[in-house]
Design an enzyme around this catalytic site. Structure first.
Site, PDB file in Angstrom:
ATOM      1  N   GLU A   1      39.755 -17.900 -41.584  1.00 15.57           N
ATOM      2  CA  GLU A   1      39.124 -16.608 -41.878  1.00 15.57           C
ATOM      3  C   GLU A   1      40.142 -15.503 -42.159  1.00 15.57           C
ATOM      4  O   GLU A   1      39.820 -14.317 -42.035  1.00 15.57           O
ATOM      5  CB  GLU A   1      38.215 -16.210 -40.712  1.00 15.57           C
ATOM      6  CG  GLU A   1      37.084 -17.194 -40.464  1.00 15.57           C
ATOM      7  CD  GLU A   1      36.319 -16.897 -39.196  1.00 15.57           C
ATOM      8  OE1 GLU A   1      35.571 -15.908 -39.184  1.00 15.57           O
ATOM      9  OE2 GLU A   1      36.471 -17.645 -38.223  1.00 15.57           O
TER      10      GLU A   1
ATOM     11  N   SER B   1      32.253 -17.720 -39.280  1.00 12.68           N
ATOM     12  CA  SER B   1      31.953 -17.416 -40.680  1.00 12.68           C
ATOM     13  C   SER B   1      31.273 -18.563 -41.418  1.00 12.68           C
ATOM     14  O   SER B   1      31.389 -18.688 -42.636  1.00 12.68           O
ATOM     15  CB  SER B   1      33.225 -16.995 -41.434  1.00 12.68           C
ATOM     16  OG  SER B   1      33.716 -15.784 -40.939  1.00 12.68           O
TER      17      SER B   1
ATOM     18  N   TYR C   1      29.937 -12.865 -47.288  1.00 14.82           N
ATOM     19  CA  TYR C   1      31.054 -12.039 -47.739  1.00 14.82           C
ATOM     20  C   TYR C   1      31.078 -11.699 -49.228  1.00 14.82           C
ATOM     21  O   TYR C   1      31.791 -10.792 -49.624  1.00 14.82           O
ATOM     22  CB  TYR C   1      32.374 -12.723 -47.362  1.00 14.82           C
ATOM     23  CG  TYR C   1      32.508 -12.902 -45.866  1.00 14.82           C
ATOM     24  CD1 TYR C   1      32.535 -11.796 -45.012  1.00 14.82           C
ATOM     25  CD2 TYR C   1      32.570 -14.160 -45.284  1.00 14.82           C
ATOM     26  CE1 TYR C   1      32.637 -11.948 -43.642  1.00 14.82           C
ATOM     27  CE2 TYR C   1      32.677 -14.319 -43.917  1.00 14.82           C
ATOM     28  CZ  TYR C   1      32.708 -13.213 -43.108  1.00 14.82           C
ATOM     29  OH  TYR C   1      32.804 -13.367 -41.750  1.00 14.82           O
TER      30      TYR C   1
ATOM     31  N   ARG D   1      28.428  -9.599 -31.153  1.00 12.98           N
ATOM     32  CA  ARG D   1      27.206  -9.741 -31.961  1.00 12.98           C
ATOM     33  C   ARG D   1      26.642 -11.135 -31.721  1.00 12.98           C
ATOM     34  O   ARG D   1      27.360 -12.130 -31.849  1.00 12.98           O
ATOM     35  CB  ARG D   1      27.505  -9.558 -33.447  1.00 12.98           C
ATOM     36  CG  ARG D   1      26.263  -9.243 -34.291  1.00 12.98           C
ATOM     37  CD  ARG D   1      26.513  -9.392 -35.781  1.00 12.98           C
ATOM     38  NE  ARG D   1      26.575 -10.807 -36.133  1.00 12.98           N
ATOM     39  CZ  ARG D   1      27.601 -11.366 -36.794  1.00 12.98           C
ATOM     40  NH1 ARG D   1      28.644 -10.647 -37.160  1.00 12.98           N
ATOM     41  NH2 ARG D   1      27.572 -12.655 -37.080  1.00 12.98           N
TER      42      ARG D   1
ATOM     43  N   ASP E   1      23.751 -14.007 -32.676  1.00  7.81           N
ATOM     44  CA  ASP E   1      22.916 -14.428 -33.790  1.00  7.81           C
ATOM     45  C   ASP E   1      21.759 -15.303 -33.311  1.00  7.81           C
ATOM     46  O   ASP E   1      21.916 -16.118 -32.390  1.00  7.81           O
ATOM     47  CB  ASP E   1      23.751 -15.206 -34.812  1.00  7.81           C
ATOM     48  CG  ASP E   1      24.871 -14.366 -35.405  1.00  7.81           C
ATOM     49  OD1 ASP E   1      24.710 -13.131 -35.490  1.00  7.81           O
ATOM     50  OD2 ASP E   1      25.906 -14.942 -35.789  1.00  7.81           O
TER      51      ASP E   1
ATOM     52  N   GLU F   1      24.744 -18.287 -31.449  1.00  5.54           N
ATOM     53  CA  GLU F   1      26.083 -18.080 -30.901  1.00  5.54           C
ATOM     54  C   GLU F   1      26.334 -16.595 -30.694  1.00  5.54           C
ATOM     55  O   GLU F   1      25.610 -15.746 -31.216  1.00  5.54           O
ATOM     56  CB  GLU F   1      27.145 -18.660 -31.827  1.00  5.54           C
ATOM     57  CG  GLU F   1      27.166 -18.034 -33.219  1.00  5.54           C
ATOM     58  CD  GLU F   1      28.168 -18.715 -34.139  1.00  5.54           C
ATOM     59  OE1 GLU F   1      29.353 -18.356 -34.080  1.00  5.54           O
ATOM     60  OE2 GLU F   1      27.746 -19.599 -34.905  1.00  5.54           O
TER      61      GLU F   1
ATOM     62  N   ASN G   1      29.394 -13.827 -31.223  1.00  7.66           N
ATOM     63  CA  ASN G   1      30.660 -13.577 -31.906  1.00  7.66           C
ATOM     64  C   ASN G   1      31.375 -12.438 -31.186  1.00  7.66           C
ATOM     65  O   ASN G   1      30.892 -11.306 -31.191  1.00  7.66           O
ATOM     66  CB  ASN G   1      30.385 -13.219 -33.373  1.00  7.66           C
ATOM     67  CG  ASN G   1      31.624 -13.166 -34.225  1.00  7.66           C
ATOM     68  OD1 ASN G   1      32.716 -12.904 -33.728  1.00  7.66           O
ATOM     69  ND2 ASN G   1      31.458 -13.408 -35.507  1.00  7.66           N
TER      70      ASN G   1
ATOM     71  N   GLY H   1      32.699  -9.255 -37.966  1.00  7.82           N
ATOM     72  CA  GLY H   1      33.279  -8.548 -39.105  1.00  7.82           C
ATOM     73  C   GLY H   1      33.274  -7.044 -38.907  1.00  7.82           C
ATOM     74  O   GLY H   1      32.312  -6.478 -38.387  1.00  7.82           O
TER      75      GLY H   1
END
Length: 305
Positions: free
Chosen positions: A21, A147, A209, A248, A250, A266, A268, A272
């Site tokens: 990443e 990602s 992205y 964050r 998800d 998951e 994070n 980002g």
């Protein structure tokens, strides 16, 4: 940290790194450095490589803003280095970072505190390629990448997948969770809001992205029961993993099943961080500008928890 000393601390923003990443991290790090300069900080941008200990020892920053993504940057490695150097840093500490990066162990933590997840196993790539480890549909992915890198969806009637050479020797196989992609940012002890991520297909690397890859609807147009559950589950996941700062979490939500169709994917620990990324977008929705968000994260930095 130095924020209470009457001056703005000097901040080293880590970006780039050596993981898959890297390109995303370069963008996140640059945007965060720009925002911190707007907020009044003296900022050094550091492309993190093997010489990172020497670079940080020479710079002597008051705080490190960790803008790295992926292995080494968000799996506890660089956090351990910063603890050793006694430099306060943003985001979660060593244990929480390591736990959250390992998707299978994250699920074990979720289960232990009663959070809903799908079935999953860790299997060798040989076993995955030899036959179906779980009944299709299922998902195959590295258990320590982000990602959506290296994700395979195996549909009913499909053969066992042939994995790319760069996939690790062991991978995670999890039951496919249908439905809408939802996400919640936690900032400190507060869950911000729910975003509905709208795509034409799988929310993969390109959807995340590339321009036009996805649309973000916030707050999500979902029943109040689902909003409340997402906010509650995200905060509980943050606490159960021992996270701090910004995270964050998800979700997938199968609306045909109501609350029973909501599952966690998951958490994070270093999402980002461009101004239009999901977490800053939620912060902006709650009245916090991007420079204010980055400033909050610097002031929250620590190397002892």
């Amino acid at each position: 940290m130095a924020a209470g000393s009457g001056r703005f601390p000097r901040v080293a923003v880590l970006k780039g790194g050596m993981a898959a990443e890297r390109e995303v991290s370069l963008v996140s790090g640059h945007e965060c450095a720009k925002a911190l300069r707007e907020a009044g900080y003296e900022v050094d941008e550091v492309d993190a490589g093997p010489d990172l200990p020497a670079v940080l020892s020479a710079l002597k920053p008051d705080v490190v803003f960790n803008g790295l993504h992926g292995r080494w940057g968000e799996d506890g490695c660089v956090q351990g280095l910063l603890e050793w150097l006694r430099i306060p840093y943003t985001h979660s500490g060593v244990l929480a970072s390591s736990l959250a990066m390992d998707k299978q162990r994250t699920k074990e933590v979720y289960r232990a505190v009663g959070l809903p997840v799908v079935d999953s196993v860790v299997a060798t790539r040989e076993a995955v390629e030899a036959g179906h480890v779980l009944p299709p549909p299922y998902v195959v992915k590295p258990f320590n990448e982000g990602s959506s890198i290296g994700v395979y969806i195996v549909h009913p009637g499909s053969n066992a997948p042939r994995l790319a050479a760069e996939m690790p020797a062991e991978v995670m196989v999890e039951t496919y969770a249908p439905g809408r992609e939802l996400t919640v940012t936690v900032l400190g002890d507060r869950a911000l809001c729910v975003t509905d991520i709208i795509t034409d297909g799988w929310y993969d690397y390109d959807a995340k992205y590339k321009p036009g890859g996805s649309r973000h609807q916030l707050p999500a147009n979902v029943p109040e029961e689902i909003t409340a559950a997402c906010l509650d589950y995200a905060l509980r996941a943050h606490v159960a993993l021992g996270c701090r700062g910004l995270t964050r979490t998800d979700f997938r939500w199968d609306e045909s099943r109501g609350l029973a169709g909501l599952i966690l994917l998951e958490t994070n620990t270093q999402p980002g961080m461009t101004p239009t990324s999901l977490a800053p977008e939620q912060a902006a929705h709650c009245g916090m500008t991007f420079p204010q968000l980055c400033d909050w994260m610097v002031r929250d930095a620590s190397c002892n928890r």
